[in-house]
Design a protein around this motif. Structure first.
Motif, short mmCIF file in Angstrom:
data_model
loop_
_atom_site.label_atom_id
_atom_site.label_comp_id
_atom_site.label_asym_id
_atom_site.label_seq_id
_atom_site.Cartn_x
_atom_site.Cartn_y
_atom_site.Cartn_z
N PHE A 59 0.94 -1.23 -0.10
CA PHE A 59 -0.19 0.19 -0.12
C PHE A 59 1.00 1.14 -0.11
CE2 PHE A 59 -3.90 -2.55 0.32
CZ PHE A 59 -4.85 -1.16 0.08
N GLN A 60 1.75 1.28 0.62
CA GLN A 60 2.86 2.67 0.50
C GLN A 60 3.94 2.47 -0.96
OE1 GLN A 60 5.98 2.30 3.88
NE2 GLN A 60 4.23 2.05 5.73
N ASP A 61 3.68 1.55 -1.77
CA ASP A 61 4.58 2.00 -2.65
C ASP A 61 3.39 1.96 -3.74
OD1 ASP A 61 6.34 0.84 -1.03
OD2 ASP A 61 6.75 -0.90 -2.33
N GLY A 62 1.81 2.13 -3.46
CA GLY A 62 1.23 1.89 -4.55
C GLY A 62 0.74 0.78 -5.18
N TYR A 63 0.93 -0.77 -5.20
CA TYR A 63 0.64 -1.16 -5.57
C TYR A 63 -0.16 -2.28 -5.49
CZ TYR A 63 2.08 -5.79 -8.32
OH TYR A 63 2.46 -7.08 -9.83
N THR A 64 -1.20 -1.35 -6.08
CA THR A 64 -2.42 -1.69 -5.43
C THR A 64 -3.35 -2.01 -6.50
OG1 THR A 64 -3.37 0.28 -5.05
CG2 THR A 64 -2.60 -0.82 -2.97
N THR A 65 -5.10 -2.76 -6.81
CA THR A 65 -5.84 -2.40 -7.75
C THR A 65 -7.21 -2.07 -6.93
OG1 THR A 65 -6.88 -3.90 -9.22
CG2 THR A 65 -6.80 -5.04 -6.69
N LEU A 66 -7.56 -1.07 -8.40
CA LEU A 66 -8.69 -0.96 -7.54
C LEU A 66 -10.03 -1.87 -8.07
CD1 LEU A 66 -8.44 2.91 -8.52
CD2 LEU A 66 -8.79 2.02 -6.56
N ILE A 67 -11.13 -2.44 -6.88
CA ILE A 67 -12.22 -2.76 -7.35
C ILE A 67 -13.29 -1.12 -7.69
CG2 ILE A 67 -13.71 -4.54 -6.27
CD1 ILE A 67 -10.90 -5.45 -7.89
N SER A 68 -14.18 -0.97 -8.07
CA SER A 68 -15.62 -0.89 -7.35
C SER A 68 -16.52 -1.50 -6.95
CB SER A 68 -15.96 -0.63 -8.85
OG SER A 68 -17.81 0.21 -9.26
N LEU A 69 -16.69 -1.02 -5.68
CA LEU A 69 -18.42 -1.56 -5.28
C LEU A 69 -19.64 -1.34 -5.49
CD1 LEU A 69 -16.93 -0.46 -2.04
CD2 LEU A 69 -16.11 -2.57 -2.71
N GLY A 70 -20.03 -0.17 -6.83
CA GLY A 70 -20.94 -0.20 -7.45
C GLY A 70 -20.84 -1.59 -7.84
N ILE A 71 -20.35 -1.88 -8.67
CA ILE A 71 -20.01 -3.29 -9.57
C ILE A 71 -20.32 -4.39 -9.11
CG2 ILE A 71 -18.62 -4.14 -11.38
CD1 ILE A 71 -17.87 -1.26 -12.28
N LEU A 72 -19.37 -4.62 -8.44
CA LEU A 72 -20.10 -5.49 -7.13
C LEU A 72 -21.31 -6.22 -7.01
CD1 LEU A 72 -16.75 -6.05 -5.21
CD2 LEU A 72 -17.23 -7.10 -7.02
N ASP A 73 -21.95 -4.90 -6.36
CA ASP A 73 -23.31 -4.95 -5.84
C ASP A 73 -24.34 -5.49 -7.12
OD1 ASP A 73 -22.39 -4.13 -3.29
OD2 ASP A 73 -23.29 -2.03 -3.51
N THR A 74 -23.70 -5.07 -8.57
CA THR A 74 -24.56 -5.38 -9.62
C THR A 74 -24.77 -6.56 -9.79
OG1 THR A 74 -22.99 -4.53 -11.38
CG2 THR A 74 -23.93 -2.76 -10.24
N LEU A 75 -23.71 -6.95 -9.48
CA LEU A 75 -23.18 -8.29 -10.36
C LEU A 75 -23.92 -9.59 -9.42
CD1 LEU A 75 -19.12 -7.79 -11.56
CD2 LEU A 75 -21.69 -8.18 -12.55
N ASN A 76 -24.24 -10.74 -9.91
CA ASN A 76 -24.91 -11.39 -9.12
C ASN A 76 -24.94 -12.89 -8.95
OD1 ASN A 76 -28.14 -10.33 -9.50
ND2 ASN A 76 -27.78 -10.82 -11.75
N THR A 77 -23.64 -13.44 -10.13
CA THR A 77 -23.33 -14.63 -9.37
C THR A 77 -22.00 -14.39 -8.79
OG1 THR A 77 -22.58 -14.85 -11.26
CG2 THR A 77 -24.76 -15.83 -11.48
N LYS A 78 -20.94 -15.47 -8.02
CA LYS A 78 -19.87 -15.57 -7.46
C LYS A 78 -19.17 -15.61 -8.45
CE LYS A 78 -20.74 -18.08 -2.98
NZ LYS A 78 -20.85 -19.32 -2.71
N THR A 79 -19.43 -16.55 -9.10
CA THR A 79 -18.33 -16.34 -10.87
C THR A 79 -18.10 -14.45 -11.28
OG1 THR A 79 -19.09 -18.57 -10.99
CG2 THR A 79 -17.76 -17.28 -12.74
N SER A 80 -19.30 -13.91 -11.53
CA SER A 80 -18.82 -12.67 -12.17
C SER A 80 -18.37 -11.77 -11.21
CB SER A 80 -20.05 -12.39 -12.63
OG SER A 80 -20.95 -13.30 -13.57
N ARG A 81 -18.49 -11.97 -10.30
CA ARG A 81 -17.72 -11.14 -9.20
C ARG A 81 -16.24 -12.10 -8.63
NH1 ARG A 81 -22.58 -11.69 -6.25
NH2 ARG A 81 -21.99 -13.39 -5.12
N GLU A 82 -15.82 -12.57 -9.04
CA GLU A 82 -14.64 -13.24 -8.94
C GLU A 82 -13.85 -12.25 -10.42
OE1 GLU A 82 -13.17 -14.68 -6.45
OE2 GLU A 82 -14.48 -14.15 -5.91
N LEU A 83 -14.49 -13.12 -11.73
CA LEU A 83 -13.74 -12.58 -12.81
C LEU A 83 -13.67 -11.18 -12.99
CD1 LEU A 83 -12.83 -13.71 -15.52
CD2 LEU A 83 -15.34 -13.77 -16.49
#
Length: 378
Positions: free
Chosen positions: A258-282
């Protein structure tokens, strides 16, 4: 679905009540945004539908304009626009990239794993995917998708506390982050069980990328939670538990990334709209590949903006427990859903004849880096 959505909006608006039109529109848009049954594509289709309906109103009324219909149409289009902006600008959550790439969370648990836990009392497995992971839990627990949600919520709390070495939280705060009812006893137990699973999990990540040390790639072994303290307060009158505070410290490797900025950004809004575990994991896998360092990303990149991932790697990343045919079918369904919500512009099955051994992904609007940056700043 678009017509049903429009009917709901029109029923919630009253053009004669102009006392607080702006508040009415915002409230209606907020309700629409929070309705999971309406996907982003439904909101977009509703916008197109309203424009077509507007043309119809004008053409049918010719010289005499139906002001009531026009006003309702105008309100509905404003609500649609606000709801779409709310959904697209929901908070994005940074996550440690090595952890997301190795993914120590399980979509499904094979029976063979459960049998091994009965024999040894330990949960141990070597998990492949974008990175090789050695997973061990001393209490025989495998981290689930819910545990991943809890870990994401903990990361959110930690980031809000400026990534301090030790961060504090209560069960009530954690439940609110998870958008769960903080008054339910079962909800508290579920969170406590998840915290126990997270604190007892140790992992070894092969090819752990260290950005600070001249981009070295090493093998790294650590517990997700390096230390934990629980502080409980009881009532002096009846001895009942009044509050429980946790003090956690994430592994040094997570804090350093985190200090080095080696992170990925995940949209919680998009995760909320996806209906299946597989879609969220993909979706999370694609975000991870998108944000990898060039030294790690090169094996996926095939042309500008697109990348190839084998079905085997996708299945192993998610740890899908079904047979190969069902796994492929579920992954392709997930691709369709991601395309519907504009995470993917398109995808192509790769292979000879009717077989499909890999998928070429073409990022859509909501997966491209520049769009994620805009939404984060918005």
């Amino acid at each position: 679905m678009a017509e049903k959505l429009i009917r709901q909006i029109e029923q919630s608006t009253n053009p004669d009540d102009v006392t607080s039109v702006e508040d009415l529109l915002k409230e209606s848009a907020s309700k629409l945004d929070s309705t999971k049954s309406y996907l982003t594509k439904d909101i977009t289709e509703a916008s197109v539908y309203l424009l077509q309906k507007l043309s119809q109103i004008v053409s049918e009324t010719s010289s005499v304009v139906d002001n009531l219909s026009l006003t309702k149409n105008q309100y509905a289009r404003q609500i649609i626009k606000l709801a779409k902006e709310m959904r697209e600008r929901k908070k994005t959550q940074p996550m440690e990239l090595n952890l997301m790439a190795s993914n120590p969370f399980f979509t499904g648990i094979p029976n063979s794993y459960k049998e091994k836990v009965k024999e040894t009392g330990l949960a141990e497995v070597v998990k492949n995917g974008t990175k090789t992971l050695e997973y061990q839990n001393s209490e025989g627990l495998y981290l689930s998708e819910f545990d991943k949600r809890v870990f994401t919520a903990l990361t959110s709390i930690w980031v809000d506390q400026n990534c301090k070495q030790i961060f504090k939280f209560t069960e009530f705060e954690l439940l609110r982050r998870l958008e769960m009812n903080p008054k339910g006893g079962m909800q508290h137990k579920r969170v406590r069980d998840s915290l126990r699973a997270l604190t007892t999990t140790q992992i070894v990540i092969k090819e752990f990328y260290e950005k600070k040390n001249a981009n070295r790639i090493v093998t790294s072994k650590f517990h997700l939670v390096a230390s934990e303290t629980t502080i409980e307060e009881y009532s002096k009158d009846d001895g009942k538990l009044q509050s429980r505070e946790y003090q956690f410290q994430f592994a040094d490797q997570i804090r350093q990334s985190f200090q080095d900025g080696y992170t990925t950004l995940i949209s919680l809004g998009i995760l909320d709209t996806l209906n299946t575990k597989t879609s969220r994991e993909l979706y999370q896998l694609l975000c991870t590949i998108r944000d990898m360092a060039p030294q790690e990303q090169f094996k996926y990149t095939v042309e500008a903006g697109a990348f190839d991932v084998s079905l085997t790697e996708i299945s192993e990343y998610m740890h899908l427990a079904n047979n190969e045919y069902d796994n492929r079918r579920n992954i392709l369904k997930a691709c369709e859903e991601l395309k519907e919500v504009y995470v993917l512009q398109d995808y192509v099955k790769l292979g000879t004849g009717r077989s499909c051994s890999a998928i070429r992904f073409y990022p859509g609007t909501l997966l491209k880096k520049e769009e994620v940056k805009v939404l984060t700043q918005g």
